[in-house]
Scaffold this motif. Structure first.
Motif, short mmCIF file in Angstrom:
data_model
loop_
_atom_site.label_atom_id
_atom_site.label_comp_id
_atom_site.label_asym_id
_atom_site.label_seq_id
_atom_site.Cartn_x
_atom_site.Cartn_y
_atom_site.Cartn_z
N LEU A 1 13.35 34.89 20.52
CA LEU A 1 13.96 34.92 21.84
C LEU A 1 13.06 34.33 22.91
CD1 LEU A 1 15.48 38.50 21.64
CD2 LEU A 1 16.78 36.38 21.80
N GLU A 2 11.75 34.47 22.74
CA GLU A 2 10.81 33.98 23.74
C GLU A 2 10.80 32.45 23.80
OE1 GLU A 2 7.00 32.73 25.44
OE2 GLU A 2 7.50 32.61 23.30
N LYS A 3 11.14 31.80 22.67
CA LYS A 3 11.15 30.33 22.63
C LYS A 3 12.46 29.74 23.12
CE LYS A 3 8.11 30.37 18.58
NZ LYS A 3 8.04 30.09 17.12
N MET A 4 13.45 30.57 23.40
CA MET A 4 14.77 30.07 23.77
C MET A 4 14.75 29.42 25.15
SD MET A 4 18.35 32.17 23.82
CE MET A 4 18.08 32.79 25.47
N ASP A 5 15.50 28.35 25.29
CA ASP A 5 15.60 27.62 26.56
C ASP A 5 16.60 28.35 27.46
OD1 ASP A 5 15.62 25.86 28.62
OD2 ASP A 5 16.36 24.14 27.48
N ASN A 6 16.11 28.99 28.52
CA ASN A 6 16.97 29.77 29.41
C ASN A 6 17.89 28.91 30.27
OD1 ASN A 6 15.99 32.31 28.60
ND2 ASN A 6 14.21 32.12 29.96
N THR A 7 17.61 27.61 30.33
CA THR A 7 18.52 26.74 31.10
C THR A 7 19.90 26.67 30.46
OG1 THR A 7 17.70 24.80 29.89
CG2 THR A 7 16.61 25.35 31.97
N LEU A 8 19.99 26.95 29.15
CA LEU A 8 21.30 26.98 28.49
C LEU A 8 22.16 28.11 29.06
CD1 LEU A 8 20.13 26.47 24.79
CD2 LEU A 8 21.18 24.76 26.29
N LEU A 9 21.54 29.25 29.34
CA LEU A 9 22.28 30.36 29.94
C LEU A 9 22.69 30.04 31.38
CD1 LEU A 9 20.12 33.35 28.64
CD2 LEU A 9 22.29 32.51 27.72
N GLU A 10 21.80 29.35 32.10
CA GLU A 10 22.14 28.94 33.46
C GLU A 10 23.31 27.97 33.46
OE1 GLU A 10 18.62 27.38 35.15
OE2 GLU A 10 17.48 29.25 35.01
N ALA A 11 23.32 27.04 32.52
CA ALA A 11 24.42 26.08 32.42
C ALA A 11 25.72 26.80 32.07
CB ALA A 11 24.10 25.02 31.37
N ALA A 12 25.65 27.78 31.16
CA ALA A 12 26.85 28.53 30.80
C ALA A 12 27.39 29.32 31.99
CB ALA A 12 26.54 29.48 29.64
N SER A 13 26.48 29.89 32.79
CA SER A 13 26.89 30.63 33.98
C SER A 13 27.54 29.70 35.01
CB SER A 13 25.69 31.35 34.58
OG SER A 13 26.04 32.04 35.75
N ASP A 14 26.98 28.51 35.17
CA ASP A 14 27.56 27.55 36.12
C ASP A 14 28.96 27.11 35.70
OD1 ASP A 14 25.28 27.68 37.62
OD2 ASP A 14 24.35 25.89 36.73
N LEU A 15 29.21 27.11 34.39
CA LEU A 15 30.52 26.72 33.87
C LEU A 15 31.51 27.87 33.81
CD1 LEU A 15 29.37 24.34 30.99
CD2 LEU A 15 30.37 23.69 33.18
N TRP B 1 26.85 36.07 23.05
CA TRP B 1 27.34 35.87 21.68
C TRP B 1 27.46 34.40 21.31
CZ3 TRP B 1 26.88 39.55 18.45
CH2 TRP B 1 27.01 40.87 18.84
N LYS B 2 27.60 33.54 22.30
CA LYS B 2 27.76 32.11 22.02
C LYS B 2 26.43 31.36 22.02
CE LYS B 2 32.32 31.69 21.76
NZ LYS B 2 33.01 31.13 20.58
N ILE B 3 25.43 31.86 22.76
CA ILE B 3 24.17 31.11 22.92
C ILE B 3 22.98 31.94 22.42
CG2 ILE B 3 22.62 30.00 24.57
CD1 ILE B 3 25.07 29.51 26.34
N THR B 4 22.76 33.10 23.04
CA THR B 4 21.54 33.86 22.76
C THR B 4 21.48 34.32 21.30
OG1 THR B 4 21.51 34.65 25.05
CG2 THR B 4 20.13 35.82 23.46
N PHE B 5 22.51 34.98 20.84
CA PHE B 5 22.46 35.54 19.48
C PHE B 5 22.38 34.46 18.40
CE2 PHE B 5 24.22 37.51 15.64
CZ PHE B 5 23.39 38.62 15.55
#
Length: 305
Positions: free
Chosen positions: A199-213, A222-226
């Protein structure tokens, strides 16, 4: 262009490179293959009142044919005939599966919180997770006896808070619940650390992009983090499931007479009944039962990749 001498030097085998490959295989040969072959050899022998308590022992060169003829698979056949061992295997797998699920259920939020914490705080959180390793495993399990026994600290706490009557006691000690508590407590760091690493290596910008969308947080999880943390989930589950299946100390100290696990059965056969051949057969079957599914899973993962 490179000269001929430089090309020859590049193609010359480097001894250090071979050493990197040989050392792990040598380690596996000495500490896995050789002990396994010895245990397998004992499992094909017969019990004897001797030292060591089995026969035949290693023969001379002239008795190889007679030695091989005395080896048989009767111990493995006995395991299929006696329901005790089948129940022990199934009970061990059941406890290991439930414990691994509980570890994942508790460890994943902890690892996620550690990975989302400020960078300056993460080393401290990791240290707190591994802090129990500074104390003996046996002492930590013994401490749970003082907590879970009928007149222990847990009963005292519940009586003090009014959740139990002064003359009531909580009956958890010597049950499967106590075994699950001890296993989850003891193996939690082994689940948290691989999950945190993934989890520490995960790119958090993916979550920001998902939130913006417009993706809600639960769906983004469930779609990105897990999915991105699946390597850590698999690694942590394997690291916990394999030793839990053969666990002996926790079921022996916290479990009751009805808590049947193959590690406890194995210890009884080795040291109680002194039936080394049968105990070796139990160990070989346990090893095959754990290694074969893992090897198949890894092979399938390579095909997918």
């Amino acid at each position: 262009m490179a000269s001929v001498s430089e090309t020859q030097a590049a193609n010359t085998p480097n001894p250090a490179r071979w050493l990197v490959v040989v050392v792990p295989y040598l380690w596996l040969l000495l500490f896995f293959a050789a002990p396994f072959l010895i245990i397998f050899k004992i499992s094909l022998s017969d019990t004897a009142i001797a030292m060591p308590p089995y026969t035949p022992v290693f023969p001379g060169f002239g008795a190889i044919r007679d030695y091989i003829s005395e080896l048989d698979f009767e111990n493995y056949l006995f395991l299929t005939e006696d329901p005790l061992y089948i129940k022990a295997y199934l009970s061990s797998l059941r406890i290991a599966v439930i414990s691994t699920f509980l570890l994942l259920l508790i460890g994943y939020p902890m690892a996620l919180a550690m990975a989302r914490a400020p960078s300056s705080l993460r080393p401290t959180l990791v240290m707190l997770v591994i802090l129990p390793f500074w104390t003996s495993f046996l002492i930590r399990v013994y401490a749970w006896i003082g907590i879970l026994k009928p007149d222990g600290l847990l009963t005292l706490l519940l009586q003090t808070t009014g959740l139990l009557e002064p003359n009531e006691q909580i009956q958890i000690f010597r049950t499967d619940i106590a075994v699950f508590i001890g296993i989850v407590y003891s193996y939690l760091p082994f689940m948290v650390l691989p999950l945190y690493s993934a989890l520490e290596k995960m790119d958090n910008t993916l979550l920001e992009a998902a939130s913006d969308l417009g993706c809600p947080p639960w769906k983004a999880f469930w779609k990105i983090t897990f999915p991105l943390s699946l390597p850590g989930v698999i690694a942590g589950s394997m690291i916990c499931f394999i030793p839990i299946t053969g666990e002996f100390v926790i079921p022996d100290l916290l479990g009751g007479a009805d808590t049947l696990m193959i590690g406890k059965t194995l210890w009884t056969e080795f040291f109680g009944n002194r039936d080394w051949p049968l105990a070796s057969a139990v160990a070989v079957v346990l090893l095959i039962m754990l290694v074969v599914p893992i090897a198949i899973f890894q092979n399938q993962q390579k095909k997918v990749v």
